[in-house]
Design an enzyme around this catalytic site. Structure first.
Site, PDB file in Angstrom:
ATOM      1  N   ASP A  15      34.224  60.495   1.066  1.00 59.05           N
ATOM      2  CA  ASP A  15      32.940  60.143   0.448  1.00 59.05           C
ATOM      3  C   ASP A  15      33.059  60.229  -1.072  1.00 59.05           C
ATOM      4  O   ASP A  15      32.691  59.312  -1.804  1.00 59.05           O
ATOM      5  CB  ASP A  15      31.858  61.105   0.960  1.00 59.05           C
ATOM      6  N   ASP A  34      33.538  56.910  -4.056  1.00 61.33           N
ATOM      7  CA  ASP A  34      32.638  56.672  -5.192  1.00 61.33           C
ATOM      8  C   ASP A  34      33.434  56.684  -6.487  1.00 61.33           C
ATOM      9  O   ASP A  34      33.218  55.873  -7.382  1.00 61.33           O
ATOM     10  CB  ASP A  34      31.537  57.747  -5.275  1.00 61.33           C
TER      11      ASP A  34
HETATM   12  C1  IPM Z   1      28.046  57.119   1.998  1.00 62.47           C
HETATM   13  C2  IPM Z   1      26.829  57.923   1.682  1.00 62.47           C
HETATM   14  C3  IPM Z   1      26.440  58.747   2.902  1.00 62.47           C
HETATM   15  C4  IPM Z   1      27.592  59.673   3.209  1.00 62.47           C
HETATM   16  C5  IPM Z   1      25.119  59.532   2.785  1.00 62.47           C
HETATM   17  C6  IPM Z   1      23.961  58.638   2.421  1.00 62.47           C
HETATM   18  C7  IPM Z   1      24.829  60.318   4.025  1.00 62.47           C
HETATM   19  O1  IPM Z   1      27.053  58.717   0.555  1.00 62.47           O
HETATM   20  O2  IPM Z   1      27.998  56.338   2.966  1.00 62.47           O
HETATM   21  O3  IPM Z   1      29.035  57.242   1.280  1.00 62.47           O
HETATM   22  O4  IPM Z   1      27.726  60.740   2.594  1.00 62.47           O
HETATM   23  O5  IPM Z   1      28.382  59.347   4.084  1.00 62.47           O
HETATM   24 MG    MG Z   2      28.861  58.278  -0.456  1.00 62.79          MG
END
Ligand code: IPM
Ligand code: MG
Length: 353
Positions: free
Chosen positions: A247, A251
């Protein structure tokens, strides 16, 4: 081909961006002679408002009965009360778990025309082409115990990071399979110097890699992997990692491409059914303004065609249309342009035509 596609627009900018993905898919259907049947269901905050639960049974059933699912985004300040019994994100997690979608593919590719949109120096970006393979239904997101308790005036909250060998094995198998069609290098990311679950992860990864003599596997601790993503991103091919590390790193990796708004993802399990969503969130600050970048969702629709419907030519057609639209300057505000969500979607449709 006839296919049933469930749309889960969700919250914030979700409805605006999924609408553009739907229009692009409709364009593909008419161009290539397919019939896509769309149905729209609730998930997230909007589902809480209407039904009291973040994932109504009806939505989960509809997803199960379809060939592919497109999700916009969930969450927003309206549902952010830390004491709330139910949260929008639970809807998304329940979907992933309920549909058995344990593997999340997050491709990170760079459009040359957008190199200047990244805050990184252009020479650091040359040759970046990464596939992040994130575990999606285990790890600290789902481990138990998980609770909060107060004792003797001290409030304690517990989350548990856990992995079983089979959960790691199927992920590394998939990563190796994907790497075979790429540069044949897999980097497994963990925190094995501290976490027992990571030591198991590393051990199983080695066992799996031993079965794939054509694949080079290396291990990297998540902190140094985070650094390498910025300093030498082009040295990565396939990254395989657990739920939370994936995650965070995905990002981070999106910064390389110039905007979080560009990145798609595919959530897959053992069958053909998959869920496809942009990796960004619901962006409540710009929701309803019609300026969100729909490209991450449109590219997710391409992944749906590829992975759930085996329509590789059609998937490529969308990807090429997005690439060409960007080349010709179709940019929303996150990319320094001034096109609306609708105008970006229209630019992609025009390229498809
Ligand atoms: C993602 C998002 C989700 C995650 C959240 C909204 C639960 O950040 O899809 O990356 O953490 O998986
Ligand atoms: Mg995420």
């Amino acid at each position: 081909m006839d296919a049933k596609i469930t749309l889960l627009p969700g919250d914030g900018i979700g409805p605006e961006i999924t609408e553009q993905a739907r229009l692009v898919l409709a364009e593909v259907a008419s161009k290539f002679g397919h019939v896509f049947q769309f149905s729209e269901k609730l998930v997230g905050g909007c589902a809480i408002d209407e039904t009291g639960t973040a994932l109504p049974d009806e939505s989960l059933d509809a997803c199960r009965a379809s060939d592919g699912v497109i999700l916009g985004a969930v969450g927003g300040p309206k549902w952010d009360d830390p004491n709330a019994k139910v949260r929008p994100e639970q809807g998304l997690l329940a979907l992933r778990k309920g549909l058995g979608l344990y593997a999340n593919l997050r491709p990170v590719t760079l459009h040359p025309a957008l190199a200047s949109a990244s805050p990184l120096k252009e020479e650091r970006l040359a040759g970046v082409d990464i596939m992040v393979v994130r575990e999606l239904t285990g790890g600290i997101y789902f481990g138990s115990p998980r609770h909060r308790a107060e004792k003797d005036g001290v409030v304690r909250a517990i989350d548990t990071m856990e992995y079983s060998d089979y959960e790691v094995r199927r992920m590394v198998q998939l990563a190796c399979k994907i790497a075979k069609g790429r540069q044949k290098r897999v980097t497994s990311v963990d925190k094995a110097n501290v976490l027992e679950s990571s030591r198991l992860w590393r051990q199983v990864a080695d066992e799996v890699a031993a079965e794939h003599t054509d694949i080079t596997l290396d291990h990297q601790l998540v902190d140094s992997a985070a650094m390498r993503l910025i300093t030498q991103a082009s040295s990565f091919d396939v990254i395989v990692t657990g739920n939370m590390f994936g995650d965070i790193l995905s990002d981070e990796a999106s910064v390389l491409t110039g905007s979080l708004g560009l990145l798609p993802s595919a959530s897959l399990g053992d069958g053909k059914l998959g869920m496809y969503e942009p990796i960004h969130g619901s962006a409540p600050d710009i929701a309803g303004k019609g300026i969100a970048n729909p490209m991450g969702t449109i590219l997710s629709a391409a992944m749906l065609l590829r992975h759930s419907l085996d329509l590789e030519t059609e998937a490529k057609a969308i990807e090429t249309a997005v690439f060409d639209a960007v080349t010709e300057g179709a940019r929303s505000t996150d990319l320094g342009g001034d096109l609306s969500t609708k105008a970006v979607g229209e630019a992609v449709c025009a390229k498809l035509r």
